[in-house]
Design an enzyme around this catalytic site. Structure first.
Site, mmCIF file in Angstrom:
data_model
loop_
_atom_site.group_PDB
_atom_site.id
_atom_site.type_symbol
_atom_site.label_atom_id
_atom_site.label_comp_id
_atom_site.label_asym_id
_atom_site.label_seq_id
_atom_site.Cartn_x
_atom_site.Cartn_y
_atom_site.Cartn_z
ATOM 1 N N LYS A 172 0.837 -1.215 0.000
ATOM 2 C CA LYS A 172 0.000 0.000 0.000
ATOM 3 C C LYS A 172 0.860 1.248 0.000
ATOM 4 O O LYS A 172 0.564 2.210 -0.696
ATOM 5 C CB LYS A 172 -0.904 0.032 1.236
ATOM 6 C CG LYS A 172 -2.064 -0.915 1.181
ATOM 7 C CD LYS A 172 -3.047 -0.674 2.315
ATOM 8 C CE LYS A 172 -2.448 -0.883 3.692
ATOM 9 N NZ LYS A 172 -1.916 -2.224 3.944
ATOM 10 N N CYS A 225 -12.416 2.518 16.224
ATOM 11 C CA CYS A 225 -11.110 1.947 15.930
ATOM 12 C C CYS A 225 -10.252 1.798 17.185
ATOM 13 O O CYS A 225 -9.761 0.725 17.466
ATOM 14 C CB CYS A 225 -10.471 2.830 14.885
ATOM 15 S SG CYS A 225 -8.760 2.580 14.568
HETATM 16 S S1 SF4 Z 1 2.571 2.889 7.032
HETATM 17 FE FE1 SF4 Z 1 1.429 0.969 6.977
HETATM 18 S S2 SF4 Z 1 0.440 0.964 4.977
HETATM 19 FE FE2 SF4 Z 1 2.102 2.469 4.878
HETATM 20 S S3 SF4 Z 1 3.866 1.330 4.110
HETATM 21 FE FE3 SF4 Z 1 3.972 1.287 6.326
HETATM 22 S S4 SF4 Z 1 2.992 -0.639 6.898
HETATM 23 FE FE4 SF4 Z 1 2.359 -0.185 4.787
#
Ligand code: SF4
Lengths: 194, 785
Positions: free
Chosen positions: B84, B168
């Site tokens: 992501k 959350c």
């Molecule tokens: S902050 Fe979370 S979503 Fe973004 S690269 Fe790091 S682990 Fe992945």
């Protein structure tokens, strides 16, 4: 009907049984046919931009367990054993392969919405001091410890090395500091005068 | 004085040349954009997505983001990202970005000018100020949240502000405040590098906090031993790396934690010294409770025999003993990790308290490699929702509206007339949407979230939004913009200045790198523009004590900066101005955020950040409450819970009982339903599904069944399965032995897909203390169709 049959065959058949449970690929949409030509293993890897992790170009055994990946991709020796070209992983220190490399095998999946993204293109050739000099490395080297992952016989022909038997690549090809923006060199950290 | 990026570079260059800084700041730490090949410029930013808060380098060329890389200098991720993060830049470029304001006319959303949209909103708020709410998110930047707080609580005078973070980590917040009197964790990610054992309490970091998971598991590649014990209701990718998987019945976690404490005390293998020095004991179900002695607590625990735990949690006595043995081992360093599994829980506050109990009794807390660590889902749930306090009952910097002194401090810091802030707490998320449903609330402004997809029991909570005055600021059309009266196109991530605060108290800043598309504008500007319109229309709350506009900031010559004008806003670093106003709010509760300039220079700093008087260097705090690390610890105490409820520098061990969940499977609805995220998609998928690589990897929702259940029901992968609860139903393809394997008798469905809304099925029951709903368990029936 043919569609459904191939769905059951392809999506439901266990591909490997390494752990105690059987392993299947992801479910397709209802009765969506799978094109047999996307199930091979020789599909060119696909990435969004230079530096993005390539997606997995083939269906893979076991969505859950990334250790499967290394069964084939761990070492170059596999290349001879399997009689098949398999890209070795260029960053062996990372074990959670599927955090970055997601399944991209199903090319029949359309886009969710169209995209306007234009990714950074491949860097072109490195510079040479003179026509016979070895070119410099025109891209970052972080996470690219094994040059042959991309430049070996499993990579794209266009960037394949003409001398894959010479394994000490960086004896002759040196990184270009201007392309390695985020790996500071010791003298950049230099405090005060020498 | 304001700084934009270019100015900052100049200043940085000057500062670097001066001998004071040259000794302390390596060039690479200055986080200055670096120019590389062919006009490509790299800037630092935190990742847009999860609460891990990885540092990214964003490659910008010709005014567009063309690449994203892991930031090698960022101590969180040291160069690594998850899929992501790498594709965060792609998420900016969906072809259907919202680029013009839309207003519903005769039932249809039609393009209008910004002036018309702002005026329509202001007139509605002016007509019904007391019943207009604000619903935001842990993806608000710190300054966005702060601006809304000032607008609503300091201006409108109602407290109806709540974030999706309520869904959350509200339980984590109340868990911490009831346990040690203040929000936010004591430990930090460095502890993950040192722990001998990692215990996952209903947690799947392999998919939800991937880079932290790598940080833990890749230690094995370096020859270090890391034991992982996974307590779960579902075998996941994390389970694949676990040494032990302990399956438990939903809600059984309450009994497991008490069962461990029982065994520790019974065997005498608890850390007597630590407990005596640092803990008080407390009983009762609420946030206040009553004092009890250690002996009474030990007696109370006697219910939680291994046999009892087996009965209610389905955990074998040997498994419970294994956990107790780990905690009883004085040399072992243990980190407990949890996220939604414990927070989205009808007894979320209790289970948070109970896991601290286990770490307190074993003395495995506030030590390098030993802590109980609550992970956050969103990139700034900590920085914005919790520290700024964008919650119905809260005020910035750990304050609450019910406290007169707190209100007074805020009024002074905001330069408001005394009595402006309303003492009555506002709605929390679920009650806000209940009130909108009933018409008790007449309007709401939603920013950076998608409640028409993410609220539980959607039919019961969001089906009447179209009849209210709903303003939605977003970047793409969503299930919520479909319901809106006004849609405002927003700038996203690096199209604006921003600050996020991650799970380990690290505050990270970034500069705007590219222009937002079309007429899209910053959320901060949108709020200030509406406030200004209200000021012009004569709303008395939009004035400060001196009769000036609420958001009055002055330039060096003392002239007000007309931030409500887009042309002025664009030229100004509003983040810097508002942060200068916000930072003093953080001092009272000893959050003590770093000054803006320090954030600019670094890859984030973990608060409290205090200036070392001798050297003039701003020092961050890896571990809070620990002498030698946290500057607020009284010397000689070792560990100091300086916000302890009883003001005696101690934390509380709570006697919280096991309680059955409100809905359990029966003959008619025989399965547990659990919902959650998947690696590839962020929340409701509005951003990540527009990334072709992510969409192709995970194109649609599915239902996971246990293979034995599936065989019994004759269901195989790809079959249509109908899931029905008392509230709704949904049909999905089955996935057997796929990404995860739910325990027998349970099923799992991800919530990212707007065409398959699992929240039509979920339950809105919530933790009475934190008001956080339980998305992790309700009863459903399963049928092949
Ligand atoms: S902050 Fe979370 S979503 Fe973004 S690269 Fe790091 S682990 Fe992945």
């Amino acid at each position: 009907m043919a569609g459904l049959a191939s769905l059951l065959l392809a999506a439901d058949s266990p591909i490997t049984t390494r752990s105690t449970v059987q392993v299947y690929t992801q479910p397709r949409s209802f009765a969506q046919p799978i094109r047999p030509d996307v199930l091979g293993t020789n599909i060119t890897a696909d990435r969004a931009f230079l530096g993005a992790p390539p997606v997995m170009p083939h269906t893979f055994a076991g969505d859950r367990d990334g250790r499967y990946c290394l069964e084939c991709h761990a070492r170059e020796t596999r290349i001879e054993k399997r009689q098949q070209a398999i890209a070795p992983v260029p960053h062996a220190e990372f074990s959670q392969c599927q955090q970055c490399h997601v399944n991209g095998s199903d090319k029949t999946v359309g886009l969710f919405r169209a995209s306007d993204f234009l990714g950074l293109d491949f860097p072109g050739k490195g510079t040479r001091a003179h026509p016979l000099a070895p070119p410099s490395i025109p891209h970052k080297t972080f996470m690219r410890d094994n040059c042959l992952s991309c430049h070996g016989p499993t990579g794209k022909q266009r960037i394949a090395t003409p001398h894959p038997w010479r394994s000490q690549c960086q004896q002759c090809h040196v990184p270009d500091a201007s392309k390695n923006y985020d790996r500071p060199l010791p003298w950049e950290e230099l405090k005060g005068e020498l | 004085m304001q700084t934009n990026r270019r100015d900052f570079l100049k200043q940085a260059a000057l500062a670097f040349a001066s001998s004071v800084l040259a000794g302390s700041l390596p060039r690479s730490l200055l986080a200055a954009p670096a120019e590389g090949m062919d006009g490509l410029v790299w800037h630092k930013a935190p990742c847009r997505f999860c609460g891990t808060g990885c540092g990214v380098m964003v490659g910008v060329k010709d005014g567009r983001v063309v690449a994203v890389q892991g930031d090698l200098e960022n101590p969180v991720n040291r160069g690594l990202l998850c899929v992501k993060g790498y594709h965060a830049g792609v998420a900016l470029y969906g072809k259907d970005r919202l680029t013009t304001p839309l207003l519903r006319k005769n039932g249809k959303l039609e393009p209008v000018s910004w002036d018309e949209a702002i005026e329509a909103i202001a007139r509605e708020i002016l007509a019904r100020p007391a019943t207009f709410g604000f619903y935001g998110s842990g993806q608000w930047t710190v300054i966005e949240g702060f601006t809304v707080m000032k607008f609503m609580k300091g201006g409108l005078g109602n407290n109806h502000v709540d974030p999706n973070a309520r869904l959350c980590m509200a339980s984590a917040v109340v868990g911490m405040t009831t346990t040690y009197g203040v929000d936010e964790p004591s430990g930090c990610y460095d502890d993950f590098d040192l722990a001998d054992t990692i215990i996952l309490w209903g947690n799947n970091p392999a998919e939800m906090h991937p880079v932290l998971w790598s940080r833990i598991i890749d230690r094995r590649a370096k020859g270090q031993k890391v034991e992982v014990i996974d307590l779960g209701t579902r075998r996941t990718r994390s389970t694949e790396e676990a040494d032990h998987y302990i399956a438990f019945t939903p809600q059984g976690d309450l009994a497991i934690a008490n069962g461990i404490c029982h065994l520790l005390i019974k065997s005498g293998k608890y850390d007597k010294d630590w407990v005596t020095k640092h803990c008080n004991f407390r009983k009762g179900g609420d946030a206040e409770g009553e004092a009890m002695t250690f002996e009474e607590y030990a007696k109370w625990l006697e219910t939680y025999t291994p046999e009892f735990v087996q009965k209610v949690a389905g955990v074998r006595p040997a498994q419970l003993q294994l956990l107790a043995d780990r905690f009883a081992d004085p040399k072992r360093k243990i980190v407990s990790l949890w996220c939604m599994g414990m927070n989205q829980h009808t007894r979320g506050t209790w289970i948070n308290n109970l896991v601290y109990n286990v770490h307190f009794l074993s003395g495995k807390f506030a030590k390098p490699g030993s802590t109980a660590f609550s992970l956050t889902g969103q990139p700034s749930a900590c920085g914005t929702c919790r520290e700024v306090g964008t919650l119905g009952h809260a005020l910035p910097g750990g304050r609450i509206v019910a406290n007169e002194q707190h209100r007074k401090e805020c009024e002074e810091l905001w330069n408001l007339p005394a009595g402006r802030i309303n003492p009555k707490p506002g709605h929390h998320a679920v009650s806000l949407f209940e009130a909108l449903q009933k018409g008790e609330m007449t309007g709401c402004w939603v920013q950076v979230t998608n409640p028409a997809q993410s609220m539980p029991n959607l039919t019961g909570l969001t089906s009447k939004l179209r009849e209210r005055f709903l303003v939605v600021s977003d970047v793409y059309p969503t299930a919520t913009t479909d319901q809106a009266t006004v849609v405002l196109p927003s700038a996203m991530w690096v199209e604006k200045n921003g600050i996020f605060g991650n799970s380990e108290r690290r505050t990270q800043q970034w500069f705007k790198m590219i222009e937002p598309p079309g007429q899209a504008r910053d959320d901060v500007w949108q709020v200030i523009a509406v406030a200004r319109k209200l000021f012009e229309l004569g709303h008395p709350g939009m004035k400060n004590k001196d009769g000036e506009f609420l958001f009055t900031y002055k330039d060096a010559s003392g002239k007000p900066i007309e931030l409500w004008k887009w042309e002025v806003f664009k030229q100004t670093n509003a983040d810097q101005l508002l942060y200068a106003e916000y930072q003093p709010f953080t001092l009272m509760k000893k959050y003590s955020l770093a000054p803006y300039d320090e954030l600019v220079k670094t890859r984030g700093l973990r608060w409290p950040v205090v200036k070392d008087q001798a050297t003039g260097v701003w020092r961050e705090t890896p571990r809070r409450f620990v002498e030698g690390e946290d500057p607020f610890v009284e010397p000689g105490r070792g560990v100091d819970f300086y916000w302890g409820k009883l003001k005696d520098h101690k934390a509380l061990v709570w006697a919280r009982p096991y309680e059955a969940p409100p809905e359990v499977p029966d003959n008619k609805y025989p399965f547990w339903l659990c919902t959650g995220r998947v690696l590839e998609h962020w929340h409701t998928g509005t951003m990540t599904r527009r990334v072709p690589q992510l969409h192709r990897a995970m194109p649609r929702a599915f239902v996971e069944l246990n293979p034995e259940d599936a065989a019994r029901l004759n269901i195989s992968t790809g079959d249509r399965v109908k899931i029905t609860s008392r509230r709704g139903e949904l049909t999905l393809p089955a996935w057997i032995n796929g990404r995860s394997i739910p325990n027998r008798g349970s099923v799992f469905v991800p919530f990212f897909a707007e065409e398959s809304l699992i929240n039509l099925v979920t339950l809105e029951a919530h933790c009475p203390l934190s008001k956080e709903p339980d998305y992790k368990k309700c009863a459903v029936s399963i049928a092949k169709v």
